[in-house]
Design a protein around this motif. Structure first.
Motif, PDB file in Angstrom:
ATOM      1  N   UNK A 161      -5.337 -16.319  33.302  1.00 49.96           N
ATOM      2  CA  UNK A 161      -4.662 -16.300  34.596  1.00 49.96           C
ATOM      3  C   UNK A 161      -3.292 -15.690  34.429  1.00 49.96           C
ATOM      4  N   UNK A 162      -2.848 -14.958  35.438  1.00 53.46           N
ATOM      5  CA  UNK A 162      -1.532 -14.337  35.389  1.00 53.46           C
ATOM      6  C   UNK A 162      -0.700 -14.714  36.595  1.00 53.46           C
ATOM      7  N   UNK A 163       0.634 -14.715  36.421  1.00 52.45           N
ATOM      8  CA  UNK A 163       1.545 -14.960  37.534  1.00 52.45           C
ATOM      9  C   UNK A 163       2.820 -14.157  37.304  1.00 52.45           C
ATOM     10  N   UNK A 164       3.683 -14.145  38.310  1.00 54.15           N
ATOM     11  CA  UNK A 164       4.909 -13.365  38.205  1.00 54.15           C
ATOM     12  C   UNK A 164       6.058 -14.047  38.938  1.00 54.15           C
ATOM     13  N   UNK A 165       7.270 -13.544  38.701  1.00 49.78           N
ATOM     14  CA  UNK A 165       8.472 -13.941  39.424  1.00 49.78           C
ATOM     15  C   UNK A 165       8.730 -15.443  39.430  1.00 49.78           C
TER      16      UNK A 165
END
Length: 185
Positions: A108-112
């Motif tokens: 899983x990826x996320x940002x900010x």
């Protein structure tokens, strides 16, 4: 004045072995040996089982940005592989058709600064998690080996609404995969 030469003395004790010398040069390769006798016909065993083993494998992902997701099975829009058609795109669940030992992996990826906590579920039971937090772009992954029987269901889902803002695009930062390692006897 120089005297006469004396008589021969007694033999002394044997001394210690000396150090090994340097290794010698490697000799030339010998001639090939004689051809052996032909072996007998093998028994039906593992190889025959492997050839007829059922096959099941899938990889799915988000090729668009999913953002915040409901706390329910993640429905990956991109089917990369679905050999055996055991992953259901409409429900987001893998449904076991061939009992055996399976390997499942999620990323899983996320940002900010958005944190995510994703779990692999089996028949409604929490099995393993992947968590990440911090700033910038991040990813988390985990893998598990499960013993499944027919109609067992496996899926991924966010654990809550708090740690739940996923980031993906055409680079597919969020994915879920599984495959049959070997079938049950």
């Amino acid at each position: 004045m120089k005297g006469d030469i004396g008589g021969k003395g007694q033999k002394g004790n044997q001394g210690l072995d000396g150090r090994d010398g340097l290794p010698g040069k490697i000799g030339p390769i010998g001639l090939p040996g004689a051809t052996g006798e032909k072996g007998g016909k093998g028994e039906k065993g593992e190889q025959a089982t492997t050839i007829s083993q059922p096959k099941s494998a899938f990889s799915v992902g988000y090729n668009v940005n999913p953002g915040r997701l409901p706390v329910s099975p993640m429905k990956y829009p991109l089917i990369i592989t679905n050999f055996g058609n055991n992953y259901n795109k409409e429900t987001g669940k893998f449904v076991c058709q061939h009992p055996g030992i399976y390997v499942f992996q999620l990323t899983s990826g996320s940002s900010n600064g958005n944190n995510i906590l994703t779990i692999i579920m089996k028949n409604g039971q929490h099995i393993v998690s992947a968590y990440e937090s911090g700033s910038g772009y991040k990813s988390a992954s985990n893998m598990v080996v499960l013993d499944l029987v027919a109609n067992d269901e496996v899926w991924t889902q966010p654990v809550s609404t708090s740690y739940n803002y996923y980031s993906s695009n055409v680079n597919i930062f969020c994915s879920f995969s599984g495959f049959l390692l070997y079938a049950s006897a």
